[in-house]
Design a protein around this motif. Structure first.
Motif, mmCIF file in Angstrom:
data_model
loop_
_atom_site.group_PDB
_atom_site.id
_atom_site.type_symbol
_atom_site.label_atom_id
_atom_site.label_comp_id
_atom_site.label_asym_id
_atom_site.label_seq_id
_atom_site.Cartn_x
_atom_site.Cartn_y
_atom_site.Cartn_z
ATOM 1 N N ALA A 35 -1.888 9.845 5.644
ATOM 2 C CA ALA A 35 -3.094 10.027 4.840
ATOM 3 C C ALA A 35 -3.994 8.802 4.949
ATOM 4 O O ALA A 35 -3.523 7.669 5.037
ATOM 5 N N HIS A 36 -5.293 9.044 4.938
ATOM 6 C CA HIS A 36 -6.234 7.934 5.011
ATOM 7 C C HIS A 36 -6.278 7.158 3.691
ATOM 8 O O HIS A 36 -6.469 5.937 3.689
ATOM 9 N N ASP A 37 -6.097 7.839 2.584
ATOM 10 C CA ASP A 37 -6.193 7.206 1.267
ATOM 11 C C ASP A 37 -4.880 6.508 0.896
ATOM 12 O O ASP A 37 -3.800 6.924 1.313
ATOM 13 N N TYR A 38 -4.996 5.461 0.095
ATOM 14 C CA TYR A 38 -3.805 4.730 -0.340
ATOM 15 C C TYR A 38 -4.056 4.114 -1.713
ATOM 16 O O TYR A 38 -5.201 4.003 -2.186
ATOM 17 N N LEU A 39 -2.969 3.716 -2.353
ATOM 18 C CA LEU A 39 -3.012 3.017 -3.646
ATOM 19 C C LEU A 39 -2.498 1.602 -3.448
ATOM 20 O O LEU A 39 -1.534 1.373 -2.722
ATOM 21 N N ARG A 40 -3.136 0.646 -4.104
ATOM 22 C CA ARG A 40 -2.713 -0.751 -4.011
ATOM 23 C C ARG A 40 -1.745 -1.067 -5.147
ATOM 24 O O ARG A 40 -1.981 -0.706 -6.295
ATOM 25 N N LEU A 86 0.840 -1.193 0.000
ATOM 26 C CA LEU A 86 0.000 0.000 0.000
ATOM 27 C C LEU A 86 0.878 1.248 0.000
ATOM 28 O O LEU A 86 1.810 1.358 0.798
ATOM 29 N N SER A 137 4.915 2.549 3.551
ATOM 30 C CA SER A 137 4.305 2.999 2.300
ATOM 31 C C SER A 137 5.140 2.411 1.172
ATOM 32 O O SER A 137 6.322 2.714 1.042
ATOM 33 N N ARG A 143 0.744 5.324 0.485
ATOM 34 C CA ARG A 143 -0.056 6.452 0.948
ATOM 35 C C ARG A 143 -0.037 7.567 -0.095
ATOM 36 O O ARG A 143 0.989 7.809 -0.752
ATOM 37 N N THR A 144 -1.170 8.240 -0.258
ATOM 38 C CA THR A 144 -1.287 9.260 -1.300
ATOM 39 C C THR A 144 -0.639 10.585 -0.906
ATOM 40 O O THR A 144 -0.558 11.492 -1.727
#
Length: 362
Positions: free
Chosen positions: A204-209, A186, A312, A188-189
């Motif tokens: 950050a709460h959002d992330y990219l897989r 994961l 991250s 983090r954005t």
């Protein structure tokens, strides 16, 4: 309370007997008050301080204390003494009402009480409700989960595996085996905001897989060392390859006892044939829904907490590098997990837990 002080002869009025029966008989009464009531009831029935202490699993001094307190002040002597400070504004009856309603009822259109709804129901203020709950360690807003194994061979499996931990066989290695599958890379954005005085680290709460990987691990229960292998999938083919890694890592003169769960990849015909061809391997399956018996799960939890959760990763490669770094560091100074509970201790504790669960239903 001094040992030399003679214990008074106790008598009960009908009102006292009814009060004590209510305090001691209700399963959800504050347990300290329930215990004191049971002590007095047994004392009236003719038990000695030593006998009552043994039955109720308390020290004799506790029995003598509440025996004397009841003899001197009756039922009121079983309540906690007043402490210095502002006089208490709430009566015992009001406090008991709050406790009983909290434990034995629910508000309308809600699953649990809040300080606001309880205050409305009892006519007290929220501060008073909060203080009562804190004093009796009541937290209606919190909930924990549990899961009990229904495996028909649960008792036999517990005795088998715990016996391996506490008394391992001679000239053999006990390995706790499992795979931590689908570990996500994961990213983090936004950059991590580091910890500052008075402020926790933030992310950050959002992330990219960016894909997943799987870690196969075998924890040596005696030394704490971990044999590992990272693979992108976790089929029986990959598990067989991991067994080959274990074979190459364990001296040929030692037997190998594998503690592992009932996951499908561990029991395929391919794996069974391989184990038959290597008779020094002995498999001990954990009961269903009892992964806590496998010590490697504790290692996986430490890996997640210390190395993965705050990371991250832009791809699986840096994720796998971080895992290998943790494994290398762990194996330089491995420490085994200390297993202290016997099988009898575990089964007794579970029996009491099941009894409490059944009592809460009725």
């Amino acid at each position: 309370m001094g040992r030399g002080r003679k214990l008074p002869v106790l008598t009960l009025t009908d009102e006292d007997r009814e009060t004590l029966r209510g305090w001691s008989g209700r399963r959800k009464t504050a347990q300290a008050l329930a215990l004191r009531s049971r002590i007095v009831v047994r004392a009236v029935e003719g038990g000695s301080a030593a006998t009552i202490a043994a039955e109720l699993k308390v020290c004799p001094a506790t029995v003598r204390k509440w025996w004397h307190r009841f003899g001197e002040a009756g039922v009121d002597g079983l309540l906690d003494e007043r402490r210095p400070g502002q006089p208490r504004k709430l009566s015992d009856a009001q406090i008991e009402q709050v406790i009983v309603r909290t434990l034995e009822s629910k508000p309308k259109a809600a699953t649990h009480w809040s300080t606001r709804t309880m205050a409305e129901a009892t006519g007290l203020n929220q501060t008073a409700i909060s203080r009562i709950w804190r004093a009796f360690s009541l937290q209606p807003h919190r909930q924990e989960s549990f899961k009990l194994s229904r495996d028909p061979l649960f008792i036999d499996m517990v005795r088998d595996i715990v016996g391996l931990y506490l008394d391992p066989p001679d000239r053999a290695l006990v390995l706790c085996v499992d795979e931590k599958s689908q570990i996500q890379a994961l990213e983090r954005t936004a950059p991590l905001l580091p910890m500052r005085p008075g402020q926790a680290e933030r992310r950050a709460h959002d992330y990219l897989r960016h894909g997943t990987t799987s870690l196969f691990a075998a924890l040596d229960t005696k030394t704490g060392k971990v044999i590992s292998q990272i693979q992108r999938r976790h089929r029986s083919v990959e598990f067989r390859n991991f067994l080959d890694t274990i074979e190459a890592s364990v001296p040929p003169e030692l037997d190998v006892h594998l503690v592992m769960d009932n996951y499908g990849t561990h029991k395929t015909p391919m794996i069974q044939r391989r184990l038959v061809r290597h008779p020094r391997y002995h498999v001990h399956f954990t009961p269903t829904s009892a992964s806590w018996l496998n010590q490697v799960e504790r290692f996986f939890a430490a890996l997640t907490q210390k190395q993965i959760r705050r990371g991250s990763f832009r791809s699986t490669q840096p994720l796998e590098s971080a895992i290998r770094k943790y494994l290398d560091h762990h194996n330089t100074q491995p420490k085994p997990f200390l297993w202290t509970k016997s099988a009898d201790d575990i089964l007794t504790a579970l029996a009491k837990y099941c009894e409490r669960t059944n009592d809460s239903v009725h």
